[in-house]
Write an enzyme that holds these catalytic residues in place. Structure first.
Site, short mmCIF file in Angstrom:
data_model
loop_
_atom_site.label_atom_id
_atom_site.label_comp_id
_atom_site.label_asym_id
_atom_site.label_seq_id
_atom_site.Cartn_x
_atom_site.Cartn_y
_atom_site.Cartn_z
N LYS A 208 0.84 -1.21 0.00
CA LYS A 208 0.00 0.00 0.00
C LYS A 208 0.87 1.26 0.00
CE LYS A 208 -2.82 3.22 0.54
NZ LYS A 208 -4.18 3.54 0.71
N CYS A 262 -3.18 11.17 1.80
CA CYS A 262 -2.53 9.86 1.59
C CYS A 262 -1.15 10.00 0.95
CB CYS A 262 -3.39 8.99 0.70
SG CYS A 262 -5.08 8.90 1.26
#
Ligand code: SAJ
Length: 409
Positions: A208, A262
């Site tokens: 991720k 993010c």
């Protein structure tokens, strides 16, 4: 655990697939809003999904956890001032569910996390519940039916397309041990149309982080090229368009900086855990983090030509066609200009109704596109919203235009 940008869409999607969902959030207002069938964040199609989930009785919101078969942690993982990951919310959520856990339960960490966090979740559970069998990395508990299962399944959805991507995207599932991986993968296969890919928790965590870091490094290249082009008198958009005609080249788009919660955060998790190795990743982050100040400096240099210029800042959100202002470089740049006494600053943002808090102590005024374009000496393009792309070249002819993100290209 956590009914925010990831937790709420996931909870309501699960409810729509027939699961009984006990949603938990620390905020009583959030809980109240959801139980009334409303939402506290904006995301296309989420309101309808939540409303029907609540009306069906399969989604209820609470401030406290309860006994369940599957526990999903979807809480924030920010970083501290020195870029050290802040796992406080993950630990709090884990300790909050610990009293409710029973043998055979599955605990899934969905929050984007530094490598090793899923192991920490297991360790916190073991610490709080010495009576339970909790898996440990490298130790196979597959023959222990009474073991709790602990796995990581990072969320990978794009704000603005969350509901579709929750179903369609492939998912990576990595358990502390094989039994945990198998249990979590089995769960996701109930509602994910994409492929569910199995690995271990550390690889899932790093995968991720790698996805968002890949993006950050590539955007940094585009942002650096825009600086190189300014220096050499080359049009960066022509350059990228031409270079991308090569079959194996795909330069991304330069912009005013990288926003959102993010991509500007996750690379630091890698840098912090491997500082000697992650040199390029750190450099890319610094290139992107420095971009807003370069835009401010460019505007100031142009503004210095005028007595008292009017500057129209087009766009405040962190990317086009959404209303999300989190870590937005456009918002930061507009606020800096509003404080810098460089002239009159007008902000145009079709996706917000009132002046955002970050601009309240500045001299920035929110106004419509037509007024801003009419009054501006300098037009600063910060976000390529659909409405802005329609502005004709003719309208911009008399103005100084600084187009940071290729709105009119
Ligand atoms: N940006 C550029 N140039 C580009 C592309 C993007 O400057 O060519 C900027 C955008 O303007 C924005 C920022 O980058 O400020 C990030 O936007 P984004 O659309 O690339 O990504 P996010 O932050 O909205 O969502 C990302 C996604 N990750 C990837 O595409 C690898 C999403 O799938 C993740 O789930 C999400 O982060 C997350 O939650 O981690």
């Amino acid at each position: 655990m956590g009914l925010g940008y990831i937790g709420l869409p996931t909870a309501s999607l699960l409810a729509s697939k027939g699961f009984q969902v006990h949603g938990v959030d620390v905020s009583p207002q959030v809980v109240e809003t959801i139980n009334a069938g409303h939402i506290h964040i904006r995301e296309p199609a989420l309101d309808i999904l939540v409303k029907s989930a609540v009306q069906s009785g399969r989604l209820t919101a609470h401030t406290e956890p309860a006994a369940a078969d599957i526990f999903i942690l979807a809480v924030p993982t920010p970083f501290k001032d020195d870029f050290e990951p802040d796992l406080r919310y993950v630990e709090d959520a884990t300790r909050a569910i610990a009293p409710y856990l029973a043998a055979g339960n599955l605990v899934i960490l969905e929050s984007t996390s530094p490598v090793g966090t899923t192991e920490k979740v297991a360790a916190w559970i073991a610490d709080a519940r010495p009576d339970l069998v909790v898996p440990r990395r490298g130790i196979q508990e597959i023959d222990v039916p009474e073991s709790v299962h602990v796995a990581h399944c990072p969320e990978r959805v794009l704000p603005g397309q969350i509901i579709r991507e929750l179903v369609d995207n492939d998912r990576i599932v990595g358990g502390i041990d094989e039994a945990s991986t198998a249990a979590a993968a089995d769960f996701y296969r109930h509602f994910v149309a994409g492929e569910v890919l199995e690995t271990d928790s550390r690889t899932a965590e790093l995968a991720k982080l790698t996805e968002n870091t890949f993006r950050d490094v590539n955007i940094a290249l585009a942002n650096e090229l825009s600086q190189v082009c300014d220096h050499l008198g080359v049009d960066v958009w022509d350059l990228i368009q031409l270079s991308n005609r090569h079959p194996r080249v795909n330069v991304l788009r330069p912009g005013p900086g990288v926003g959102g919660h993010c991509i500007a955060v996750d690379p630091w998790f890698i840098v912090h855990s491997a500082p000697e190795q992650a040199r390029l990743i750190r450099m890319a982050r610094e290139v992107n983090a420095g971009k807003p100040e370069q835009v401010v400096a460019k505007v100031r240099a142009k503004a210095a030509r005028f007595q008292s210029p009017t500057i129209a800042c087009l766009g405040l959100t962190y990317k086009p066609d959404i209303d999300d202002l989190r870590e937005s470089p456009a918002l930061y740049i507009t606020a800096q200009l509003g404080r810098a006494q460089v002239g009159r600053v007008l902000a145009v943002e079709p996706h917000v109704d009132s002046l955002p808090t970050a601009l309240q102590d500045t001299n920035v005024r929110l106004c419509g596109l037509d007024i801003a374009l009419n009054e501006a000496d300098i037009v600063l393009g910060l976000v390529a919203h659909r409405g802005f792309r329609k502005v004709s070249r003719q309208t911009l002819q008399e103005k100084i235009v600084i187009d940071t993100c290729g709105i009119w290209r």
